[in-house]
Design a protein around this motif. Structure first.
Motif, PDB file in Angstrom:
ATOM      1  N   PRO A 178       4.879 -16.319  -4.771  1.00 21.96           N
ATOM      2  CA  PRO A 178       3.830 -15.983  -5.749  1.00 21.96           C
ATOM      3  C   PRO A 178       2.455 -16.551  -5.394  1.00 21.96           C
ATOM      4  CG  PRO A 178       5.779 -16.833  -6.876  1.00 21.96           C
ATOM      5  CD  PRO A 178       5.985 -17.039  -5.412  1.00 21.96           C
ATOM      6  N   GLU A 179       2.445 -17.714  -4.749  1.00 20.92           N
ATOM      7  CA  GLU A 179       1.170 -18.373  -4.467  1.00 20.92           C
ATOM      8  C   GLU A 179       0.451 -17.777  -3.253  1.00 20.92           C
ATOM      9  OE1 GLU A 179      -1.870 -21.030  -5.203  1.00 20.92           O
ATOM     10  OE2 GLU A 179      -0.091 -20.704  -6.433  1.00 20.92           O
ATOM     11  N   PHE A 180       1.190 -17.406  -2.215  1.00 25.19           N
ATOM     12  CA  PHE A 180       0.557 -17.048  -0.944  1.00 25.19           C
ATOM     13  C   PHE A 180       0.647 -15.575  -0.579  1.00 25.19           C
ATOM     14  CE2 PHE A 180       1.635 -21.581  -0.491  1.00 25.19           C
ATOM     15  CZ  PHE A 180       0.352 -22.073  -0.318  1.00 25.19           C
ATOM     16  N   ILE A 181       1.372 -14.765  -1.345  1.00 27.23           N
ATOM     17  CA  ILE A 181       1.471 -13.337  -1.034  1.00 27.23           C
ATOM     18  C   ILE A 181       0.938 -12.562  -2.231  1.00 27.23           C
ATOM     19  CG2 ILE A 181       3.025 -11.431  -0.494  1.00 27.23           C
ATOM     20  CD1 ILE A 181       4.900 -13.452   0.768  1.00 27.23           C
ATOM     21  N   SER A 182      -0.065 -11.751  -1.961  1.00 32.10           N
ATOM     22  CA  SER A 182      -0.625 -10.939  -3.039  1.00 32.10           C
ATOM     23  C   SER A 182      -0.191  -9.490  -2.844  1.00 32.10           C
ATOM     24  CB  SER A 182      -2.148 -11.038  -3.054  1.00 32.10           C
ATOM     25  OG  SER A 182      -2.663 -10.569  -1.830  1.00 32.10           O
ATOM     26  N   ALA A 183       0.073  -8.833  -3.933  1.00 30.24           N
ATOM     27  CA  ALA A 183       0.500  -7.433  -3.885  1.00 30.24           C
ATOM     28  C   ALA A 183      -0.545  -6.560  -4.549  1.00 30.24           C
ATOM     29  CB  ALA A 183       1.839  -7.269  -4.580  1.00 30.24           C
ATOM     30  N   PRO A 184      -1.109  -5.627  -3.814  1.00 32.82           N
ATOM     31  CA  PRO A 184      -2.064  -4.710  -4.444  1.00 32.82           C
ATOM     32  C   PRO A 184      -1.344  -3.772  -5.403  1.00 32.82           C
ATOM     33  CG  PRO A 184      -1.690  -4.108  -2.159  1.00 32.82           C
ATOM     34  CD  PRO A 184      -0.947  -5.385  -2.402  1.00 32.82           C
ATOM     35  N   SER A 185      -2.055  -3.334  -6.412  1.00 32.26           N
ATOM     36  CA  SER A 185      -1.441  -2.486  -7.436  1.00 32.26           C
ATOM     37  C   SER A 185      -1.317  -1.031  -6.991  1.00 32.26           C
ATOM     38  CB  SER A 185      -2.236  -2.565  -8.730  1.00 32.26           C
ATOM     39  OG  SER A 185      -3.563  -2.134  -8.488  1.00 32.26           O
ATOM     40  N   ASN A 186      -1.962  -0.652  -5.911  1.00 33.09           N
ATOM     41  CA  ASN A 186      -1.952   0.749  -5.491  1.00 33.09           C
ATOM     42  C   ASN A 186      -0.917   1.050  -4.400  1.00 33.09           C
ATOM     43  OD1 ASN A 186      -3.144  -0.619  -3.434  1.00 33.09           O
ATOM     44  ND2 ASN A 186      -4.888   0.751  -3.219  1.00 33.09           N
ATOM     45  N   VAL A 187       0.113   0.224  -4.251  1.00 32.70           N
ATOM     46  CA  VAL A 187       1.152   0.475  -3.257  1.00 32.70           C
ATOM     47  C   VAL A 187       2.009   1.632  -3.745  1.00 32.70           C
ATOM     48  CG1 VAL A 187       3.175  -0.487  -2.105  1.00 32.70           C
ATOM     49  CG2 VAL A 187       1.173  -1.908  -2.474  1.00 32.70           C
ATOM     50  N   ARG A 188       2.116   2.686  -2.919  1.00 34.20           N
ATOM     51  CA  ARG A 188       2.839   3.894  -3.323  1.00 34.20           C
ATOM     52  C   ARG A 188       4.355   3.717  -3.276  1.00 34.20           C
ATOM     53  NH1 ARG A 188      -0.007   7.384   0.985  1.00 34.20           N
ATOM     54  NH2 ARG A 188       1.752   6.399   1.954  1.00 34.20           N
ATOM     55  N   LYS A 189       4.846   3.063  -2.243  1.00 34.87           N
ATOM     56  CA  LYS A 189       6.294   2.912  -2.082  1.00 34.87           C
ATOM     57  C   LYS A 189       6.678   1.457  -2.288  1.00 34.87           C
ATOM     58  CE  LYS A 189       6.807   6.681   1.193  1.00 34.87           C
ATOM     59  NZ  LYS A 189       7.289   7.072   2.516  1.00 34.87           N
ATOM     60  N   LEU A 190       7.772   1.257  -2.999  1.00 30.35           N
ATOM     61  CA  LEU A 190       8.241  -0.097  -3.272  1.00 30.35           C
ATOM     62  C   LEU A 190       8.547  -0.852  -1.980  1.00 30.35           C
ATOM     63  CD1 LEU A 190       9.156  -2.216  -5.341  1.00 30.35           C
ATOM     64  CD2 LEU A 190      11.418  -1.182  -5.253  1.00 30.35           C
ATOM     65  N   VAL A 191       9.093  -0.156  -0.981  1.00 29.57           N
ATOM     66  CA  VAL A 191       9.464  -0.833   0.265  1.00 29.57           C
ATOM     67  C   VAL A 191       8.241  -1.272   1.066  1.00 29.57           C
ATOM     68  CG1 VAL A 191      11.724   0.244   0.478  1.00 29.57           C
ATOM     69  CG2 VAL A 191       9.732   1.352   1.490  1.00 29.57           C
ATOM     70  N   LEU A 192       7.065  -0.795   0.723  1.00 29.51           N
ATOM     71  CA  LEU A 192       5.849  -1.217   1.415  1.00 29.51           C
ATOM     72  C   LEU A 192       5.124  -2.351   0.706  1.00 29.51           C
ATOM     73  CD1 LEU A 192       4.385   2.210   2.545  1.00 29.51           C
ATOM     74  CD2 LEU A 192       5.673   0.543   3.891  1.00 29.51           C
TER      75      LEU A 192
ATOM     76  N   PHE B 146      12.646   2.314   8.921  1.00 32.73           N
ATOM     77  CA  PHE B 146      11.202   2.098   8.917  1.00 32.73           C
ATOM     78  C   PHE B 146      10.432   3.395   9.127  1.00 32.73           C
ATOM     79  CE2 PHE B 146      12.363  -2.365   9.602  1.00 32.73           C
ATOM     80  CZ  PHE B 146      11.559  -2.930   8.636  1.00 32.73           C
ATOM     81  N   ALA B 147      10.910   4.284   9.981  1.00 29.43           N
ATOM     82  CA  ALA B 147      10.166   5.506  10.269  1.00 29.43           C
ATOM     83  C   ALA B 147      10.281   6.528   9.148  1.00 29.43           C
ATOM     84  CB  ALA B 147      10.651   6.108  11.582  1.00 29.43           C
ATOM     85  N   HIS B 148      11.468   6.653   8.539  1.00 31.72           N
ATOM     86  CA  HIS B 148      11.671   7.743   7.587  1.00 31.72           C
ATOM     87  C   HIS B 148      11.692   7.305   6.125  1.00 31.72           C
ATOM     88  CE1 HIS B 148      12.229  10.485  10.869  1.00 31.72           C
ATOM     89  NE2 HIS B 148      13.108   9.669  11.412  1.00 31.72           N
ATOM     90  N   VAL B 149      12.039   6.059   5.849  1.00 29.58           N
ATOM     91  CA  VAL B 149      12.049   5.598   4.453  1.00 29.58           C
ATOM     92  C   VAL B 149      10.757   4.864   4.121  1.00 29.58           C
ATOM     93  CG1 VAL B 149      13.232   4.128   2.776  1.00 29.58           C
ATOM     94  CG2 VAL B 149      14.572   5.467   4.407  1.00 29.58           C
ATOM     95  N   ALA B 150      10.410   3.885   4.960  1.00 23.68           N
ATOM     96  CA  ALA B 150       9.222   3.084   4.683  1.00 23.68           C
ATOM     97  C   ALA B 150       7.935   3.736   5.170  1.00 23.68           C
ATOM     98  CB  ALA B 150       9.367   1.697   5.315  1.00 23.68           C
ATOM     99  N   GLY B 151       8.046   4.716   6.061  1.00 25.87           N
ATOM    100  CA  GLY B 151       6.855   5.396   6.556  1.00 25.87           C
ATOM    101  C   GLY B 151       6.031   4.558   7.511  1.00 25.87           C
ATOM    102  N   VAL B 152       6.681   3.621   8.207  1.00 18.99           N
ATOM    103  CA  VAL B 152       5.990   2.756   9.162  1.00 18.99           C
ATOM    104  C   VAL B 152       6.301   3.249  10.563  1.00 18.99           C
ATOM    105  CG1 VAL B 152       5.813   0.399  10.042  1.00 18.99           C
ATOM    106  CG2 VAL B 152       6.173   0.798   7.600  1.00 18.99           C
ATOM    107  N   SER B 153       5.274   3.432  11.377  1.00 20.05           N
ATOM    108  CA  SER B 153       5.531   3.923  12.733  1.00 20.05           C
ATOM    109  C   SER B 153       6.116   2.802  13.592  1.00 20.05           C
ATOM    110  CB  SER B 153       4.247   4.455  13.361  1.00 20.05           C
ATOM    111  OG  SER B 153       3.328   3.409  13.538  1.00 20.05           O
ATOM    112  N   VAL B 154       7.072   3.188  14.408  1.00 22.37           N
ATOM    113  CA  VAL B 154       7.748   2.265  15.314  1.00 22.37           C
ATOM    114  C   VAL B 154       7.335   2.648  16.728  1.00 22.37           C
ATOM    115  CG1 VAL B 154      10.009   1.489  16.135  1.00 22.37           C
ATOM    116  CG2 VAL B 154       9.680   1.994  13.718  1.00 22.37           C
ATOM    117  N   PRO B 155       6.990   1.685  17.573  1.00 24.49           N
ATOM    118  CA  PRO B 155       6.549   2.015  18.931  1.00 24.49           C
ATOM    119  C   PRO B 155       7.582   2.861  19.693  1.00 24.49           C
ATOM    120  CG  PRO B 155       6.146  -0.304  18.472  1.00 24.49           C
ATOM    121  CD  PRO B 155       6.928   0.238  17.322  1.00 24.49           C
ATOM    122  N   GLN B 156       7.125   3.977  20.215  1.00 23.92           N
ATOM    123  CA  GLN B 156       7.969   4.879  21.008  1.00 23.92           C
ATOM    124  C   GLN B 156       7.730   4.610  22.483  1.00 23.92           C
ATOM    125  OE1 GLN B 156      10.086   7.300  19.718  1.00 23.92           O
ATOM    126  NE2 GLN B 156       9.625   6.549  17.673  1.00 23.92           N
ATOM    127  N   GLY B 157       8.709   4.897  23.282  1.00 25.92           N
ATOM    128  CA  GLY B 157       8.598   4.700  24.721  1.00 25.92           C
ATOM    129  C   GLY B 157       8.121   5.944  25.440  1.00 25.92           C
TER     130      GLY B 157
END
Length: 168
Positions: free
Chosen positions: A27-41, A151-162
């Motif tokens: 609670p002290e060191f991590i802030s969460a913005p209110s406009n986060v669309r997905k809970l996992v993000l 991460f790629a399909h649920v969280a929408g975070v890109s993962v480095p491709q080779g």
């Protein structure tokens, strides 16, 4: 002091650390913005999950003291590290681990995160002489792909491709 007694103290310390994370650090060191669309993000979600896992693992360590009978644990030979061969073996494993980590950094842009991490997992299993090599191989194949698809399909975070393999 028996090994199980040390496990109880380690479990208590682990639970206290997890509670400290939940009550104060997150609670002290991590802030969460209110406009986060997905809970996992949300920046709060994963640290909270990790803190609860730490508490759960600490509690299971304490519970194992009361639920399992005490066992004699084979201790490593104290003279092993006093021999030249023992020291060379230990330094060799440490050096191999360092080379695997450097190789992971170098291989990720070429092979991609999924293949590089799977290969690193296999190599670490060889270095530590995993007692179940087939299980290690299965985990080395499945875990990177499962994490990629999460991460790629649920969280929408890109993962480095080779360069050699691009995953959907």
């Amino acid at each position: 002091m028996s090994l199980n007694h040390k496990d109880v103290w380690l479990g208590i310390g682990t639970v206290i650390f997890g509670l400290l994370l939940l009550v104060y650090a997150i609670p002290e060191f991590i802030s969460a913005p209110s406009n986060v669309r997905k809970l996992v993000l949300s920046p709060l979600l994963w640290p909270t999950i990790v803190a609860w896992l730490i508490i759960l693992l600490g509690g299971s360590l304490i519970a194992s003291h009361f639920l399992t009978p005490p066992q004699d644990v084979a201790r490593p030979d104290p003279e092993l590290m006093e021999t030249r061969e023992g020291r060379l073996y230990a330094w060799g494993r440490l050096g191999a681990s360092a080379l695997i980590m450097i190789g992971l950094i170098v291989a990720t842009p070429v092979l991609g995160m999924v293949l590089a991490c799977g290969l690193a997992f296999v190599l670490f299993s060889v270095v530590i002489m995993a007692p179940r090599p087939m299980l290690s191989l299965i985990v080395a194949i499945l875990l990177p792909f499962i994490l990629y698809f999460f991460f790629a399909h649920v969280a929408g975070v890109s993962v480095p491709q080779g360069r050699f393999l691009s995953l959907p």
